[in-house]
Design an enzyme around this catalytic site. Structure first.
Site, mmCIF file in Angstrom:
data_model
loop_
_atom_site.group_PDB
_atom_site.id
_atom_site.type_symbol
_atom_site.label_atom_id
_atom_site.label_comp_id
_atom_site.label_asym_id
_atom_site.label_seq_id
_atom_site.Cartn_x
_atom_site.Cartn_y
_atom_site.Cartn_z
ATOM 1 N N ASP A 60 44.927 -11.278 -0.961
ATOM 2 C CA ASP A 60 45.814 -11.176 0.201
ATOM 3 C C ASP A 60 46.544 -12.516 0.327
ATOM 4 O OD1 ASP A 60 44.078 -12.987 1.263
ATOM 5 O OD2 ASP A 60 43.201 -11.625 2.715
ATOM 6 N N ASP A 239 41.381 -1.397 0.918
ATOM 7 C CA ASP A 239 40.315 -2.394 0.849
ATOM 8 C C ASP A 239 39.620 -2.325 2.190
ATOM 9 O OD1 ASP A 239 42.550 -3.972 2.310
ATOM 10 O OD2 ASP A 239 40.761 -5.188 2.609
ATOM 11 N N CYS A 277 23.909 11.727 -4.997
ATOM 12 C CA CYS A 277 24.516 10.501 -5.525
ATOM 13 C C CYS A 277 23.821 10.098 -6.821
ATOM 14 C CB CYS A 277 24.404 9.390 -4.485
ATOM 15 S SG CYS A 277 25.161 7.832 -4.990
ATOM 16 N N CYS A 279 24.066 6.970 -8.164
ATOM 17 C CA CYS A 279 24.026 5.508 -8.289
ATOM 18 C C CYS A 279 22.607 5.023 -8.597
ATOM 19 C CB CYS A 279 24.584 4.837 -7.025
ATOM 20 S SG CYS A 279 23.403 4.655 -5.672
ATOM 21 N N CYS A 282 20.144 5.489 -5.591
ATOM 22 C CA CYS A 282 19.710 6.861 -5.316
ATOM 23 C C CYS A 282 18.928 7.458 -6.485
ATOM 24 C CB CYS A 282 20.913 7.730 -4.970
ATOM 25 S SG CYS A 282 21.683 7.217 -3.424
ATOM 26 N N HIS A 308 24.730 1.336 -3.247
ATOM 27 C CA HIS A 308 24.956 2.746 -2.896
ATOM 28 C C HIS A 308 26.262 2.942 -2.130
ATOM 29 C CE1 HIS A 308 24.829 6.740 -1.410
ATOM 30 N NE2 HIS A 308 25.003 6.241 -0.198
HETATM 31 ZN ZN LIG Z 1 23.696 6.294 -4.129
#
Ligand SMILES: [Zn+2]
Length: 349
Positions: A60, A239, A277, A279, A282, A308
């Site tokens: 920015d 963002d 999920c 990830c 998870c 996550h």
């Molecule tokens: Zn997750």
């Protein structure tokens, strides 16, 4: 874009950002200019090398942080004089100097210096403020085209549409910026306290005026539902600190609304935080374990929650890209919003 204010996305490593599929991160010019200072970043070979991140970075302009300093800054035609929040030392940002600083940082996408009018601002103030922002945008563009990058890669410059909640000023701003010509266009000055419906209507006002072939970036937004509503109105990039900041506060985003993992009901809940999920968090850990980590204040809790939440946001964006390509965005967004609303606890604007 995960937000890496000081050259670090809080509580997550660059390696993990890569693993969850982050394509670009954001750095804050104001903070990096003050610490470690652009000279140091320059001698390190630029921000990418300094922080060990090979993918794109957006910086920015520092304007938003400077204008949040209220009584520590003074706006003039030339630029803005401000006092560092760290030691009170005095500094000046001009349109030319923020382009130079971002050249030295070597970010892939640089932003123009703008004045982000506070909310609420009256019509007259907003009009004057926007006129200054447009003059600054012209100067930024001039500084941009007369200079070049220091590290052998190209850099893009984005303009920022301002105009608070006034449709006619938003339109003036968008038209003037498109006349100047930028690589992409941000919609700024929203998510600063106005109701979500007002934010959506301001996007609708700007959207038809911004070139469809160039990215549109909604700054500082937002909740998962905000993202879907904004994409529906033509926004491409975002963002926001919500996934990282909320993660560190034990607030997990899931496909069925957000949950506070500290809640007693998760004490013996051995399901994944979000069972759909994929990830790392998870795939390997339960709600009960995450709750325990937060209860005993283990750093790992902040890390796993951050992984996550960012993975969830990136998943949400990838779903939207797929749905758009397959011409089923409307149906997808309706069912997703219904799911997200299920338990979503109200988040601060
Ligand atoms: Zn997750």
């Amino acid at each position: 874009m995960p937000v890496g204010t000081q050259g670090s996305v809080k509580a997550i490593e660059q390696r993990e950002l890569d693993e969850i599929g982050a394509q670009i991160i954001l750095g804050n010019t104001y903070h990096l200019y003050l610490r470690p200072g652009t000279e140091l970043v320059k001698s390190a070979g630029g921000l990418h090398k300094f922080i060990g991140w090979r993918k794109p970075i957006l910086t920015d302009s520092g304007g938003y942080q400077v204008f949040s300093l209220n009584d520590l800054r003074e706006i003039e035609e030339e630029g803005v004089t401000f006092k560092s929040h760290l030691d009170g030392s005095s500094h000046v940002f001009t349109p030319e100097s923020v382009v130079r600083i971002q050249r030295e940082l070597g970010s892939d996408i640089m932003m123009v210096l703008d004045e982000c009018a506070p909310f609420p601002s009256d019509l007259e103030y907003t009009r004057r403020s926007n006129a200054l922002t447009i003059r600054w945008a012209e100067r930024c563009k001039q500084a941009f085209v007369t200079g070049s990058g220091l590290y052998g890669h190209s850099q893009a410059l984005f303009g920022i549409v301002q105009g608070s909640v006034y449709p006619e000023i938003r339109r003036e701003s968008a038209r003037a910026l498109v006349d100047i010509g930028f690589d992409g266009y941000a919609v700024g000055g929203l998510a600063v306290g106005e109701p979500a419906e007002v934010m959506y209507s301001m996007i609708e006002v700007c959207e038809p005026l911004l070139p469809g072939s160039q990215p549109r970036y909604l700054m500082g937004v937002g909740t998962p539902i905000n993202l879907i509503e904004a994409v529906a109105r033509g926004i491409d990039m975002f963002d926001c600190v919500l996934p990282t900041r909320n993660g560190r506060n034990a607030n997990l985003f899931t496909r069925n609304g957000s949950i506070n993992i500290r809640n007693a009901k998760y004490k013996t809940d051995f399901d994944a935080p979000d069972d759909e999920c994929r990830c790392y968090t998870c795939s390997n850990f339960s709600r009960a374990y995450l709750r325990h980590l937060f209860q005993v204040k283990e750093i790992l809790g902040l890390q796993l929650a951050t992984i996550h939440n960012l993975a969830f946001y990136l998943w949400l964006m990838s779903c939207m890209r797929e749905a758009i390509k397959e011409h089923r965005f409307d149906a997808w967004s309706k069912s997703m919003i219904t799911r997200l609303r299920q338990e979503e606890t109200p988040l601060p604007e």
